[in-house]
Design an enzyme around this catalytic site. Sequence first.
Site, mmCIF file in Angstrom:
data_model
loop_
_atom_site.group_PDB
_atom_site.id
_atom_site.type_symbol
_atom_site.label_atom_id
_atom_site.label_comp_id
_atom_site.label_asym_id
_atom_site.label_seq_id
_atom_site.Cartn_x
_atom_site.Cartn_y
_atom_site.Cartn_z
ATOM 1 N NE ARG A 180 0.336 10.443 10.138
ATOM 2 C CZ ARG A 180 -0.083 9.663 9.405
ATOM 3 N NH1 ARG A 180 -1.186 8.850 9.653
ATOM 4 N NH2 ARG A 180 0.667 9.163 8.355
ATOM 5 C CB CYS B 150 -4.139 11.614 11.798
ATOM 6 S SG CYS B 150 -3.704 9.625 11.774
ATOM 7 C CG ASP C 67 3.472 1.460 9.388
ATOM 8 O OD1 ASP C 67 3.347 1.812 8.316
ATOM 9 O OD2 ASP C 67 3.021 2.297 10.422
ATOM 10 N NE ARG D 39 -7.522 4.407 5.026
ATOM 11 C CZ ARG D 39 -6.834 5.568 5.651
ATOM 12 N NH1 ARG D 39 -7.329 6.038 6.896
ATOM 13 N NH2 ARG D 39 -6.207 6.135 4.876
ATOM 14 C CE LYS E 190 -1.707 1.582 4.097
ATOM 15 N NZ LYS E 190 -1.504 3.105 4.299
ATOM 16 C CG ASN E 191 2.336 2.734 3.348
ATOM 17 O OD1 ASN E 191 1.130 2.897 3.132
ATOM 18 N ND2 ASN E 191 2.526 2.287 4.673
#
Length: 429
Positions: A131, A126, A316, A408, A22-23
């Site tokens: 952030r 967030c 993460d 997501r 995803k990133n």
Amino acid sequence: MDRIRIVGGRPLSGTIPISGAKNATLPLMIASLLTEETLVLDNVPRLADVGLLQRILGNHGVDVMVSGKRSGETADHGQTLHISAAHIVDTTAPYDLVSKMRASFWVIAPLIARMGEARVSMPGGCAIGTRPVDLLIMAIERLGAKIDIEGGYVIAQAPKGLRGGEIVFPKVTVGGTHTAIMAASLANGTTVIENAAREPEIVDVADCLNKMGARISGAGTSRVIIEGVAKLGGARHSVLPDRIETGTYAMAVAMAGGDVLLQNARPELLQAALDVLQGAGATMVSNNQGIRIARNGSALAPVEVTTAPFPAFPTDLQAQLMALMTRARGTSHIVETIFENRFMHVQELARLGARIQLDGEKATIEGVERLKGAPVMATDLRASVSLVIAALAAEGETIVNRVYHLDRGFERLEDKLSRCGAAIERLAG
Ligand code: EPZ
């Protein structure tokens, strides 16, 4: 809203195909704005965030064509996107879209670099931390953009284009490094980035940009040099495997017990996490198919871990590791140094019987004999999957609410786990 039901206590065995990252996918799709030609991305995961970014790019005038299924392909194959930003008709990224996904703020880089102007909404709050985007703004200002903040929007202007310069990040920022590299690729002159992020996703984006004709060297190190070019072309690029998805399933196997091949996974993308898992008692073998991870009967040992930028232990995977350590034989400590509010999963894990004390950025996890199923609430992407990991080892039934957080960033999670023997299903609506 969909929920997920899990009945714990079953070991996992079989194969889990790891999807594209995803990133890496998000910045790669954003990089398509840098060229008039078509960028073809293979191995793209089917995620809610990818779909949302398609809409955000569409708002700028970008066409995205998804290739149809090819013979022999299964749902395990990533999708192929043909992305064409031939005509950028709007350089505004509106609040109602950007507020849904922070990374979309990064469109400011290719828009200012190629069009000389950009009006991008500030992302807003967030769940995991404040952030701010001050370092991303600093980066494009260092390349000569004039910046105004008005009505919650960042207005960037560089009518004569950007010019090369020196960017020194006071702290490592992934988004800042992506923004700086993309903007500098079309700047007039050479840019040097100091204290750059070294994440594998940065390298994947730089590799793709170099295929498009950019001149980037040093990606993956803390000093990146970009010689700006006048124009970028099209290219075809395959997204690298998702190291966070890999680490997540590795922890699920360590939690539930069993033996699973994580297909397409590459150990060098998450070595720090694999070392921690080995120390906790899991065994693993890497080969050209992926990583085979197992834990059969051996007790889980406690760990001492501090999250930090790559190549250290990734933030993460912090929540997933915490879930695993709730069953360790002894006391673990996890220190979260990247985001100031990334312990939302602690109270939810406590509902399953976990014993976790928080003291500022430090969590102390006292391992317990057993966890017991209960209804729990997902709060953000990685916290939600830590609840799934805990539920795989909990006695009885767990219901995870608000699983849209999971969608997501995890492709077909229930399908991948149930194929390996987990009692997991999605309860629609
Ligand atoms: C990326 O976020 C990832 N997101 C995050 O993954 C990941 O947790 C993070 O990097 C760290 O590895 C994507 O790639 C889409 P940062 P990013 O800029 O770029 C502070 C997930 O679960 N900072 O490296 O937003 C910031 O507040 C997500 O997939 C500033 O102070 O993270 C944080 O404390 C969550 N000013 C630290 O730097 C800035 O201008 C690192 O953030 C920018 C960042």
